[in-house]
Design a protein around this motif. Structure first.
Motif, PDB file in Angstrom:
ATOM      1  N   ALA A  67       0.840  -1.213   0.000  1.00 13.81           N
ATOM      2  CA  ALA A  67       0.000   0.000   0.000  1.00 13.81           C
ATOM      3  C   ALA A  67       0.867   1.252   0.000  1.00 13.81           C
ATOM      4  O   ALA A  67       0.598   2.203  -0.756  1.00 13.81           O
ATOM      5  CB  ALA A  67      -0.938  -0.006   1.207  1.00 13.81           C
TER       6      ALA A  67
ATOM      7  N   LYS B  55      -7.603   5.410  -4.118  1.00 11.11           N
ATOM      8  CA  LYS B  55      -7.173   4.024  -4.304  1.00 11.11           C
ATOM      9  C   LYS B  55      -5.783   3.754  -3.737  1.00 11.11           C
ATOM     10  O   LYS B  55      -5.496   2.635  -3.319  1.00 11.11           O
ATOM     11  CB  LYS B  55      -7.211   3.645  -5.788  1.00 11.11           C
ATOM     12  CG  LYS B  55      -8.608   3.449  -6.319  1.00 11.11           C
ATOM     13  CD  LYS B  55      -8.588   3.021  -7.773  1.00 11.11           C
ATOM     14  CE  LYS B  55      -9.999   2.747  -8.240  1.00 11.11           C
ATOM     15  NZ  LYS B  55     -10.085   1.512  -9.011  1.00 11.11           N
TER      16      LYS B  55
ATOM     17  N   THR C 198     -10.507   2.865   3.004  1.00  8.24           N
ATOM     18  CA  THR C 198     -11.001   1.482   2.948  1.00  8.24           C
ATOM     19  C   THR C 198     -12.092   1.290   1.895  1.00  8.24           C
ATOM     20  O   THR C 198     -12.533   0.174   1.671  1.00  8.24           O
ATOM     21  CB  THR C 198     -11.552   1.055   4.323  1.00  8.24           C
ATOM     22  OG1 THR C 198     -12.603   1.949   4.695  1.00  8.24           O
ATOM     23  CG2 THR C 198     -10.459   1.076   5.375  1.00  8.24           C
TER      24      THR C 198
ATOM     25  N   HIS D  89     -11.960   2.432  -1.479  1.00 11.52           N
ATOM     26  CA  HIS D  89     -11.448   2.280  -2.841  1.00 11.52           C
ATOM     27  C   HIS D  89     -10.194   1.413  -2.787  1.00 11.52           C
ATOM     28  O   HIS D  89      -9.387   1.542  -1.870  1.00 11.52           O
ATOM     29  CB  HIS D  89     -11.083   3.645  -3.440  1.00 11.52           C
ATOM     30  CG  HIS D  89     -12.246   4.533  -3.697  1.00 11.52           C
ATOM     31  ND1 HIS D  89     -12.893   5.217  -2.693  1.00 11.52           N
ATOM     32  CD2 HIS D  89     -12.881   4.845  -4.842  1.00 11.52           C
ATOM     33  CE1 HIS D  89     -13.878   5.922  -3.206  1.00 11.52           C
ATOM     34  NE2 HIS D  89     -13.891   5.716  -4.514  1.00 11.52           N
ATOM     35  N   HIS D  90     -10.038   0.543  -3.787  1.00 11.64           N
ATOM     36  CA  HIS D  90      -8.880  -0.354  -3.819  1.00 11.64           C
ATOM     37  C   HIS D  90      -8.283  -0.376  -5.210  1.00 11.64           C
ATOM     38  O   HIS D  90      -8.998  -0.372  -6.210  1.00 11.64           O
ATOM     39  CB  HIS D  90      -9.286  -1.770  -3.412  1.00 11.64           C
ATOM     40  CG  HIS D  90      -9.901  -1.828  -2.048  1.00 11.64           C
ATOM     41  ND1 HIS D  90      -9.161  -1.746  -0.898  1.00 11.64           N
ATOM     42  CD2 HIS D  90     -11.203  -1.922  -1.652  1.00 11.64           C
ATOM     43  CE1 HIS D  90      -9.967  -1.796   0.150  1.00 11.64           C
ATOM     44  NE2 HIS D  90     -11.212  -1.897  -0.282  1.00 11.64           N
TER      45      HIS D  90
END
Length: 153
Positions: free
Chosen positions: A4, A35, A41, A43-44
């Motif tokens: 991340a 993102k 939490t 958007h990925h």
């Protein structure tokens, strides 16, 4: 660096940041920022998007973070231009340099008699760099190796 954080750093290191990169990915900058924000939490980043970011930016830190997280090492293959004595000498000196960094990280971390998780993370980062340099050296030597029996005796 975790995946991340690597994605966040990769996007924000791109010239112009998310504002410049997002249109090339077909999305708005606000969406891309969400993102790659490690604290968001909702958007990925998809694997396809991560791959496109690396391809557009030339920044492979996401790939390196993924590999390191799974105990693997990513090494760029040596080209023919890397198959010479000077390239091997450069690879060896880079390896020695990284070994020193690893030794320093271990020594510094253990100097107070305790090893914290953040210190271990620093040691892992230094060890990954040593692994990369070792693999690079082996790739360069492989590029120089001639088939058995091809060298004049």
């Amino acid at each position: 660096m975790n995946v991340a954080d690597a994605a966040h750093a990769c996007v924000h290191a791109y010239p112009g940041g998310a504002e410049s990169l997002a249109p090339r990915l077909g999305m708005r900058a606000a969406v891309l920022n969400s993102k790659v924000n490690p604290k968001t939490t909702t958007h990925h980043l998809s694997l396809a998007e991560a791959s496109r970011i690396m391809g557009l930016s030339g920044d492979l830190r996401i790939l390196h973070a993924l590999a390191a997280e799974h105990g693997q090492v990513v090494v760029s293959p040596a080209g023919a231009e890397d198959a010479c004595d000077m390239a091997v000498l450069e690879a060896i000196s880079a390896l020695w340099s990284r070994n020193g960094d690893l030794g320093t990280a271990v020594h510094t971390s253990l100097a107070d008699g305790a090893l914290t998780q953040s210190e271990l993370a620093q040691i892992r980062t230094a060890a990954y760099a040593v692994q990369q340099r070792m693999a690079s050296l082996l790739e360069r030597l492989q590029a120089m190796a001639e088939p058995e029996g091809s060298v004049d005796a």
